[in-house]
Structure formats: structure tokens, C-alpha cells
Design a protein around this motif. Structure first.
Motif, PDB file in Angstrom:
ATOM      1  N   GLU A 145      17.094  48.770  62.779  1.00 37.29           N
ATOM      2  CA  GLU A 145      16.600  47.776  61.836  1.00 37.29           C
ATOM      3  C   GLU A 145      15.076  47.707  61.877  1.00 37.29           C
ATOM      4  OE1 GLU A 145      18.452  46.447  59.703  1.00 37.29           O
ATOM      5  OE2 GLU A 145      20.450  46.839  60.524  1.00 37.29           O
ATOM      6  N   ARG A 146      14.515  47.131  60.829  1.00 39.20           N
ATOM      7  CA  ARG A 146      13.048  47.093  60.697  1.00 39.20           C
ATOM      8  C   ARG A 146      12.392  46.444  61.912  1.00 39.20           C
ATOM      9  NH1 ARG A 146       8.681  46.627  61.355  1.00 39.20           N
ATOM     10  NH2 ARG A 146       6.868  46.485  59.964  1.00 39.20           N
ATOM     11  N   LYS A 223      18.946  44.653  51.876  1.00 34.17           N
ATOM     12  CA  LYS A 223      17.809  44.371  52.736  1.00 34.17           C
ATOM     13  C   LYS A 223      16.758  43.542  51.991  1.00 34.17           C
ATOM     14  CE  LYS A 223      19.382  46.737  56.238  1.00 34.17           C
ATOM     15  NZ  LYS A 223      19.841  46.062  57.471  1.00 34.17           N
TER      16      LYS A 223
END
Length: 252
Positions: A145-146, A223
Motif C-alpha cells: 500500500e502507498r 484507491k
């Protein structure tokens, strides 16, 4: 037996299970996990490899079953690799996978490797998946994930003897890098490798990273909604620009 992806390397150092199931949509991480299993198997004498890609409802499972039941009296120890891109083996495939799982423990000459996409909860509770999990090791490959991406980039840089400068400048460099490659881990891997070719081992400053790293990020609308709800205004703008450039339907 369920393993976290981070536990796989340590697990392989202690010995091999007869059957491994990898499932996830992050192609780079799935490939690296599969490569690690194959390398460990080759080190233990598994010199042959057959690959079966399940395509269509009429796929013939007999060749897979025959490979899984072969012994080393007239052949080398082998890896039987089964790829199921859809994640749906079907009724016959489910029965075949259960049969393979039942025979895996008694055949030390065959290592079975099953590759699947990300699976939902219902599929993971099915009989065929439970049989695979019970007969060997199951590894779920989750996306990066970011929020975790800067640390992932830093670890990959460290593996090639590079690092960002200490302090706020280095953190901003990693954040810039993560923004440029978000949602595209394979391209992120390539950009990290490129830095290894462009610059020697040691510290990388922000200017070097900004000059070298291309914008290869990929976004999706799910997202985007998370970023909106999280109040991440700059990220939302980047994602909107990226989705528009990719031709995503505006209503989505």
C-alpha cells in the motif's frame, strides 16, 4: 500451513514442504516468491520442471495428475507448477487439486507449486483450497500500500547498497519516489534497478532521484475514494490526473 510472505525466506532455509500455494495479484512479489521456492528446490535436487496453465472449462487435468504421481525411478526429481489465472479450477479441477494434495505427502520426488490470483473469502473456504493448505504451505501475497511504499523502496535500495540521505530530505525523496510509482510495483522495481545502474553505491540525494525516476504510477477508483475520505488533497489531484490520462470513465 499459512505463511506470511515475509516469512517465506526463513521457512525455505529450514526445509521444503511438498506443496506450495501462492495467491495474490502483485505479479512482481508472486514471481519473486515462486523464484525463491524454485531455487530452494533446485538446491535439493529438483532438476526438472513442468508447467501447466489452466485455461478454459475443458482443461485436461490428467497430465497434471500424471506428473504429480510420477516417481524418480526413471526420472529426476521434479517441480510440477500449476497456474490458474482465473482462480477458478472448476469442479474437475477442484477434485484434481484435492487428489494432488492427498498424494503430496507420500511423494518426496515431486514438489507441487500452485499459482493463483487474489482469492475471496468464499474461495479460500472451499474444499480444494483447504486441501492445498493442509498438505503444504500457503502464502498470501498482499499488495504494498502507498503508506508502506517508501519503506519498501528503501529496503530495495539497501539490497543494492544504496540509500537516501538522512533526515527530512531523504524522507521527502522517498515520498516523491512513492508518488511516481504508486500502484505499479513492477515498474517501481525497474526504477530502483535503474538507480543502481546510474549511480554508485552509497547515498542518493533528492535531486538524483527526481532526475531519474519516471512517473509510472497507476491508480484505480477504489484507491481514489480512500484518498478522498482520508483528506489527502494532493494525492487526490494526482490520482484524478492519472485516471483521466488513462481514459477512465469520468462517471466512475
Amino acid at each position: 500451513m499459512q505463511l506470511a510472505a515475509t516469512q517465506l525466506a526463513h521457512h525455505l532455509q529450514k526445509g521444503l514442504r511438498p506443496l506450495y500455494t501462492l495467491h495474490g495479484d502483485e505479479a512482481l512479489l508472486v514471481q519473486e516468491a515462486a523464484d525463491a521456492i524454485r531455487a530452494a528446490a533446485r538446491a535439493q535436487g529438483f532438476s526438472e520442471r513442468t508447467v501447466h496453465t489452466v485455461a478454459g472449462a475443458r482443461f485436461d487435468w490428467s497430465a497434471v495428475l500424471a506428473a504429480g504421481q510420477s516417481m524418480s525411478l526413471f526420472a529426476e526429481r521434479q517441480i510440477v507448477e500449476i497456474r490458474i489465472p482465473s482462480g477458478k479450477p472448476g469442479k474437475d479441477g477442484g477434485a484434481a487439486l484435492q487428489q494432488l494434495a492427498e498424494g503430496a505427502a507420500g511423494n518426496t520426488d515431486v514438489l507441487t507449486l500452485v499459482l493463483l490470483p487474489r482469492l475471496d473469502r468464499q474461495t479460500k473456504s472451499g474444499a480444494w483450497f483447504s486441501a492445498l493448505d493442509g498438505a503444504g504451505a500457503t502464502v498470501q501475497i498482499d499488495p504494498v500500500e502507498r503508506a508502506a511504499l517508501p519503506q519498501w523502496i528503501a529496503q530495495r535500495l539497501a539490497a543494492q547498497q544504496q540509500r537516501v540521505v538522512a533526515g527530512e530530505e531523504g524522507q521527502r525523496a522517498l515520498a516523491f519516489f512513492a508518488d511516481r510509482v504508486e500502484g505499479n510495483l513492477l515498474a517501481a522495481h525497474q526504477e530502483i534497478a535503474k538507480l543502481g545502474l546510474l549511480y554508485p553505491a552509497g547515498e542518493l540525494n533528492r535531486e538524483q532521484i527526481e532526475a531519474a525516476v519516471l512517473n509510472v504510477a497507476r491508480y484505480d477508483v477504489f484507491k481514489l475514494s480512500e484518498a478522498v475520505l482520508g483528506g489527502q488533497r494532493a494525492r487526490v489531484q494526482r490520482m484524478l490526473d492519472g485516471l483521466q490520462a488513462e481514459g477512465e470513465a469520468e462517471v466512475l
